[in-house]
Design an enzyme around this catalytic site. Structure first.
Site, mmCIF file in Angstrom:
data_model
loop_
_atom_site.group_PDB
_atom_site.id
_atom_site.type_symbol
_atom_site.label_atom_id
_atom_site.label_comp_id
_atom_site.label_asym_id
_atom_site.label_seq_id
_atom_site.Cartn_x
_atom_site.Cartn_y
_atom_site.Cartn_z
ATOM 1 N N SER A 107 0.656 -1.049 0.032
ATOM 2 C CA SER A 107 -0.141 -0.009 -0.005
ATOM 3 C C SER A 107 0.815 1.238 0.038
ATOM 4 O O SER A 107 2.072 1.350 0.412
ATOM 5 C CB SER A 107 -0.880 0.001 1.236
ATOM 6 O OG SER A 107 -1.643 1.530 1.540
ATOM 7 N N TYR A 130 -2.205 5.434 -4.288
ATOM 8 C CA TYR A 130 -3.160 6.285 -4.157
ATOM 9 C C TYR A 130 -3.078 7.745 -4.838
ATOM 10 O O TYR A 130 -1.748 8.154 -4.542
ATOM 11 C CB TYR A 130 -3.423 6.804 -2.666
ATOM 12 C CG TYR A 130 -4.126 5.702 -1.919
ATOM 13 C CD1 TYR A 130 -5.576 4.985 -2.200
ATOM 14 C CD2 TYR A 130 -3.676 5.125 -0.812
ATOM 15 C CE1 TYR A 130 -6.238 4.138 -1.505
ATOM 16 C CE2 TYR A 130 -4.278 4.345 -0.002
ATOM 17 C CZ TYR A 130 -5.561 3.674 -0.436
ATOM 18 O OH TYR A 130 -6.142 2.821 0.372
ATOM 19 N N THR A 156 -5.808 2.487 -6.876
ATOM 20 C CA THR A 156 -7.126 2.543 -6.319
ATOM 21 C C THR A 156 -7.750 3.789 -6.631
ATOM 22 O O THR A 156 -7.411 4.725 -6.680
ATOM 23 C CB THR A 156 -6.785 2.521 -4.681
ATOM 24 O OG1 THR A 156 -6.206 1.348 -4.364
ATOM 25 C CG2 THR A 156 -8.375 2.597 -3.886
ATOM 26 N N LYS A 252 -8.237 -0.845 -9.083
ATOM 27 C CA LYS A 252 -8.749 -1.422 -7.916
ATOM 28 C C LYS A 252 -10.288 -0.620 -7.615
ATOM 29 O O LYS A 252 -9.932 0.667 -7.545
ATOM 30 C CB LYS A 252 -8.034 -1.487 -6.901
ATOM 31 C CG LYS A 252 -8.716 -2.016 -5.455
ATOM 32 C CD LYS A 252 -7.521 -2.202 -4.645
ATOM 33 C CE LYS A 252 -7.976 -2.870 -3.252
ATOM 34 N NZ LYS A 252 -8.738 -1.817 -2.457
ATOM 35 N N HIS A 276 -13.888 -1.495 -1.395
ATOM 36 C CA HIS A 276 -12.647 -1.154 -0.368
ATOM 37 C C HIS A 276 -12.920 -1.898 1.029
ATOM 38 O O HIS A 276 -12.833 -1.244 2.206
ATOM 39 C CB HIS A 276 -12.798 0.575 -0.243
ATOM 40 C CG HIS A 276 -11.399 0.948 0.088
ATOM 41 N ND1 HIS A 276 -10.461 1.456 -0.947
ATOM 42 C CD2 HIS A 276 -10.552 0.911 1.316
ATOM 43 C CE1 HIS A 276 -9.423 1.962 -0.431
ATOM 44 N NE2 HIS A 276 -9.409 1.678 0.852
#
Length: 387
Positions: A107, A130, A156, A252, A276
């Protein structure tokens, strides 16, 4: 607990061992948590077709995800703050995934940095991005992932605005934890976790601290993060990020057939049907219910994966039999990590693999590639009759 038979066993150990704020961070959703609950419970509505008098020898769960060989079509999902669930958590989870033969996804909001994980493992891992307002930071982050030989970029799409998670706000979630009276009282009961964290490589967000000017402590980090998620993210920006990356891209957060078609249009290599983990739009469909209409919309034109709600090998089989080419576990591996470190992640993978292999056999199949709707009993209206 000497014998681990299912993921729930790991969850019980995890809850006893990890501080409350990090347990709650993992084990919660947004607002009423309806979608969080549905993600798991909706799997129960699908039944399995038992077949007998079938040669069950020579079984194989081996497959591929975006052209990468995997021991089973299960990847470790990107989970923020994993390094606060256990000391050096991302590094240990990545090594467990590597040894087992499944992908690990790091992440953006990890504790261990891209470079930490790359230095601790040999197999290329995937990096989850992100999109932030600071475009220079995003560009440097992408380059760092390239330099670390990450083999896929997972973008994402469903965190442009943060969904409210009541428990995180009430706990004052932060990394490292804010030492309030309540936090100190809880930490005093988690001494094993605390001792291990003293020797951890990092206790702050490793992909951010030291890479953004003006961030020197937890408060400045929190303020920067809170205002950085990019609400202007659109399909044009997604296409530009794909071009900037230049390699395999997975999108995603797809939960709608029209969005799946747009992902196909921008040339993504795969999409992840995901809400999520129920942490964003509460009241959205569970991922497993959203999967069939998305598959109907894009067919075999793009690889479709599923995330959110998987707690067993039977859940994996149901997603594959509905048509997904890959699945992701997030909470399931975090339970293992928090309970037992790297060995716990391995145990979570072992549990899911055993369940997948045994269930596949009892359904009369010897290879995951042969799973399909013929293995399932799907109730009428499962895909929804929504106005």
């Amino acid at each position: 607990m000497s014998v681990i038979t299912n993921i729930e066993d790991l969850k019980r150990l995890y809850e006893r061992r990890v501080p409350r704020m990090f347990y709650d961070y993992c084990e919660s959703g947004s607002w009423t948590e309806q979608t969080f609950r549905d993600n798991s419970s909706d799997f129960d509505d699908i039944r399995l077709r038992q077949r007998v008098a079938v040669d069950m020898s020579g079984r194989s769960t081996a497959s591929q995800m975006i052209g990468q060989d995997v021991a089973m079509p299960v990847a470790l999902a990107p989970v923020g703050l994993t390094g606060m669930q256990h000391a050096d958590g991302e590094m240990k989870a990545a090594r467990a995934a590597e040894k087992f033969g499944v992908p690990f996804t790091l992440s953006t909001m990890s504790i261990n940095s891209i470079e930490d994980v790359a230095g601790f493992t040999n197999a290329p891992f995937w990096f989850q991005l992100y999109t932030m307002k600071d475009q220079d930071y995003v560009s440097r982050l992408i380059q760092r992932a390239k330099d670390a030989n990450c083999s896929a970029l997972v973008i994402t799409l469903d965190l442009q605005i943060l969904g409210q998670r009541h428990k995180d706000l009430k706990n004052g979630l932060s990394a490292p934890p804010k030492l309030t009276a309540r936090t100190l009282a809880n930490l005093a009961t988690k001494w094993a976790w605390g001792i291990e964290m003293l020797s951890a490589k990092r206790r702050e967000f490793g992909n951010i601290v030291g890479h953004v000017d003006g961030i020197s402590d937890a408060s400045s980090l929190g303020a920067w993060t809170a205002e950085q998620f990019d609400p202007t993210l659109d399909w044009d920006k997604v296409a530009k990020l794909k071009e900037q990356w230049g390699g395999k891209v997975i999108l995603k957060g797809i939960l709608d057939a029209d969005d799946a078609k747009m992902a196909l249009k921008v040339g993504a290599d795969a999409i992840i049907v995901s809400n999520h983990g129920g942490r964003q739009l509460d009241g959205a469909l569970s991922s497993i219910r959203a999967l069939p209409p998305i598959l109907d919309a894009v067919g075999d034109q793009i690889e479709v994966h599923l995330d959110s709600g998987i707690r067993s090998g039977q859940d994996v089989l149901k997603a594959l039999a509905l048509g997904a080419k890959g699945t992701y576990i997030g909470r399931a591996f975090v339970y293992g990590l928090g309970a037992m470190g790297q060995a716990g992640v391995t145990e979570a993978l072992n549990v899911i693999h055993r369940e997948l292999d045994t269930t596949m056999a009892l359904c009369g199949e010897t290879n995951v590639a042969n799973l399909g709707r013929h293995n399932l009993l799907v109730p009428k209206g499962f895909e929804g009759r929504w106005q």
